[in-house]
Design a protein around this motif. Structure first.
Motif, PDB file in Angstrom:
ATOM      1  N   ILE A 106      14.826  10.446  11.361  1.00  0.00           N
ATOM      2  CA  ILE A 106      13.696  11.131  10.620  1.00  0.00           C
ATOM      3  C   ILE A 106      12.664  10.339   9.905  1.00  0.00           C
ATOM      4  O   ILE A 106      12.108  10.363   9.201  1.00  0.00           O
ATOM      5  N   GLN A 107      12.938   8.889  10.446  1.00  0.00           N
ATOM      6  CA  GLN A 107      12.048   8.147   9.872  1.00  0.00           C
ATOM      7  C   GLN A 107      10.666   8.176  10.096  1.00  0.00           C
ATOM      8  O   GLN A 107       9.636   7.596   9.425  1.00  0.00           O
ATOM      9  N   GLU A 108      10.193   9.073  11.035  1.00  0.00           N
ATOM     10  CA  GLU A 108       8.743   9.410  11.458  1.00  0.00           C
ATOM     11  C   GLU A 108       8.231  10.459  10.438  1.00  0.00           C
ATOM     12  O   GLU A 108       7.165  10.747  10.370  1.00  0.00           O
ATOM     13  N   GLY A 149      -7.010   7.220   8.101  1.00  0.00           N
ATOM     14  CA  GLY A 149      -7.731   6.349   8.784  1.00  0.00           C
ATOM     15  C   GLY A 149      -7.550   4.905   8.279  1.00  0.00           C
ATOM     16  O   GLY A 149      -8.272   3.591   8.394  1.00  0.00           O
ATOM     17  N   LEU A 150      -6.403   4.622   7.329  1.00  0.00           N
ATOM     18  CA  LEU A 150      -6.128   3.102   7.134  1.00  0.00           C
ATOM     19  C   LEU A 150      -5.365   2.474   8.179  1.00  0.00           C
ATOM     20  O   LEU A 150      -4.620   3.056   9.148  1.00  0.00           O
ATOM     21  N   TRP A 208       3.288   4.642   3.319  1.00  0.00           N
ATOM     22  CA  TRP A 208       2.070   5.029   3.709  1.00  0.00           C
ATOM     23  C   TRP A 208       1.694   5.292   5.283  1.00  0.00           C
ATOM     24  O   TRP A 208       0.774   6.098   5.412  1.00  0.00           O
ATOM     25  N   LYS A 209       2.723   4.797   6.270  1.00  0.00           N
ATOM     26  CA  LYS A 209       2.011   5.006   7.712  1.00  0.00           C
ATOM     27  C   LYS A 209       2.213   6.331   7.950  1.00  0.00           C
ATOM     28  O   LYS A 209       1.360   6.837   8.815  1.00  0.00           O
ATOM     29  N   ASN A 210       3.133   7.116   7.791  1.00  0.00           N
ATOM     30  CA  ASN A 210       3.371   8.428   8.099  1.00  0.00           C
ATOM     31  C   ASN A 210       2.381   9.259   7.398  1.00  0.00           C
ATOM     32  O   ASN A 210       1.818  10.257   8.123  1.00  0.00           O
ATOM     33  N   ALA A 211       2.368   9.296   6.229  1.00  0.00           N
ATOM     34  CA  ALA A 211       1.050   9.735   5.336  1.00  0.00           C
ATOM     35  C   ALA A 211      -0.352   9.714   5.904  1.00  0.00           C
ATOM     36  O   ALA A 211      -1.064  10.512   5.964  1.00  0.00           O
ATOM     37  N   MET A 222       0.815  -1.008  -0.031  1.00  0.00           N
ATOM     38  CA  MET A 222      -0.043   0.021  -0.197  1.00  0.00           C
ATOM     39  C   MET A 222       0.829   1.298  -0.151  1.00  0.00           C
ATOM     40  O   MET A 222       1.850   1.425   1.037  1.00  0.00           O
ATOM     41  N   ILE A 223       0.563   2.214  -0.879  1.00  0.00           N
ATOM     42  CA  ILE A 223       1.659   3.242  -0.987  1.00  0.00           C
ATOM     43  C   ILE A 223       0.507   4.549  -1.118  1.00  0.00           C
ATOM     44  O   ILE A 223      -0.748   4.464  -1.877  1.00  0.00           O
ATOM     45  N   ILE A 224       0.959   5.539  -0.511  1.00  0.00           N
ATOM     46  CA  ILE A 224       0.392   6.807  -0.676  1.00  0.00           C
ATOM     47  C   ILE A 224       1.188   7.869  -1.262  1.00  0.00           C
ATOM     48  O   ILE A 224       2.310   8.234  -0.515  1.00  0.00           O
TER      49      ILE A 224
END
Length: 324
Positions: A266-268, A315-316, A305-308, A1-3
């Motif tokens: 800076i990974q977050e 809400g993913l 995707w998680k940070n975005a 999954m990609i944003i």
């Protein structure tokens, strides 16, 4: 999954202009051969055409072909095939003339409505259009489903720390809406290369405590300055759009420090973004090059995707990632 946090629609990227602005000449020279390859032309064929026809004629022919090859249906299929869950639509408000009305935001609003959970609308603001532009942005984020704002300081001729942008910053701070700001080199004639320097983000980050900014295009060629800003300001994010991933991963291209800190401090705050339409590079090929980056698996997941997801409040969950 990609944003994908930095992009637009093909019809916006490939727009005919029979009287191109001379200040854009550098961009045509840089991106023209890349767009030509998307259309199936070779670089040699593109430049050969320019020797026998005017630039406007060649670009009109090229963009007509691209718009046919990249219709919305074909475009959506490409995104699905490449596992792009959300795709940005940067609805820029360009120019340095306040006499024109604000850019239309209704058309993109209809696209967002027609294809829910597929696009992230970025509302364009223009400081030269003042209150009228601010009204359009306010409507976009409160009524029309836009989730972010987009600024190109080099296009406006106004640095990001100029007080002309502060009404917008206050609005985004109030509504917890992130802003994508061009923070890299520009190729406009008679415009300073330093107008988009990352240091110009410091004043708004300091003056608006809850304002979240995405530094677009990674801050290159000022990567050490960009990293310093990211280490200091927790509401600052960064993407690497508009640069080929294989060059970002190569030593001595200026990205070394970014690749080092992306796996740690800076990974977050790193978010995936491509601008693959501008690059003239199919999205599947772009992602293939990103996959060669030396990122930890846990970091790659945050980057993709998680940070975005957190930044745009999409809400993913992990179950969505598995399903897709």
């Amino acid at each position: 999954m990609i944003i994908d946090c930095s992009n637009t629609l093909p019809e916006f990227a490939f727009t005919e202009d029979s009287n191109p602005d001379p200040k854009n000449e550098g961009y045509v020279k840089l991106f023209g051969p890349r767009w030509a390859q998307l259309a199936g032309w070779s670089k040699e064929e593109f430049f050969r055409k320019l020797t026998i026809q005017s630039q406007s004629v060649v670009m009109d022919e090229l963009f007509s072909l691209l718009k046919e090859n990249y219709s919305l249906d074909k475009f959506l299929a490409m995104l699905s095939e490449s596992n792009i869950t959300y795709h940005a639509i940067h609805n820029m408000d360009y120019g340095r003339d306040g006499s024109e009305p604000p850019v239309d935001h209704d058309y993109v609003a209809e696209i967002i409505k027609k294809y829910p959970n597929r696009f992230i609308g970025f509302a364009g603001y223009n400081p030269h259009k003042g209150t009228e532009s601010l009204k359009v942005v306010r409507k976009a984020i409160t009524e029309q489903g836009y989730k972010a704002v987009v600024l190109p300081p080099y296009e406006h001729g106004v640095k990001a720390d100029d007080r002309k942008y502060y009404p917008l910053y206050a609005l985004c701070d109030e509504h917890n809406i992130p802003i994508w700001i061009h923070s890299s080199i520009n190729y406009f004639k008679e415009t300073s290369v330093f107008i988009d320097h990352p240091s110009n983000l410091e004043a708004p980050l300091t003056d608006f405590k809850n304002l979240k900014i995405i530094a677009g295009h990674g801050g290159w060629p000022w990567i050490p300055d960009m990293i310093a800003m990211l280490l200091k300001y927790e509401n600052l994010y960064v993407d690497t759009s508009a640069f080929r991933p294989k060059y970002i991963a190569e030593p001595h291209t200026g990205w070394d420090m970014f690749m080092h800190y992306a796996n740690s401090l800076i990974q977050e705050r790193i978010v995936f973004a491509s601008d693959w339409l501008s690059l003239g590079m199919p999205i599947k090929d772009y992602i293939k090059e990103v996959e060669t980056w030396p990122l930890k698996d846990s970091v790659k997941e945050k980057f993709y995707w998680k940070n975005a997801n957190k930044l745009f409040k999409l809400g993913l969950g992990v179950e969505d990632s598995v399903a897709r």
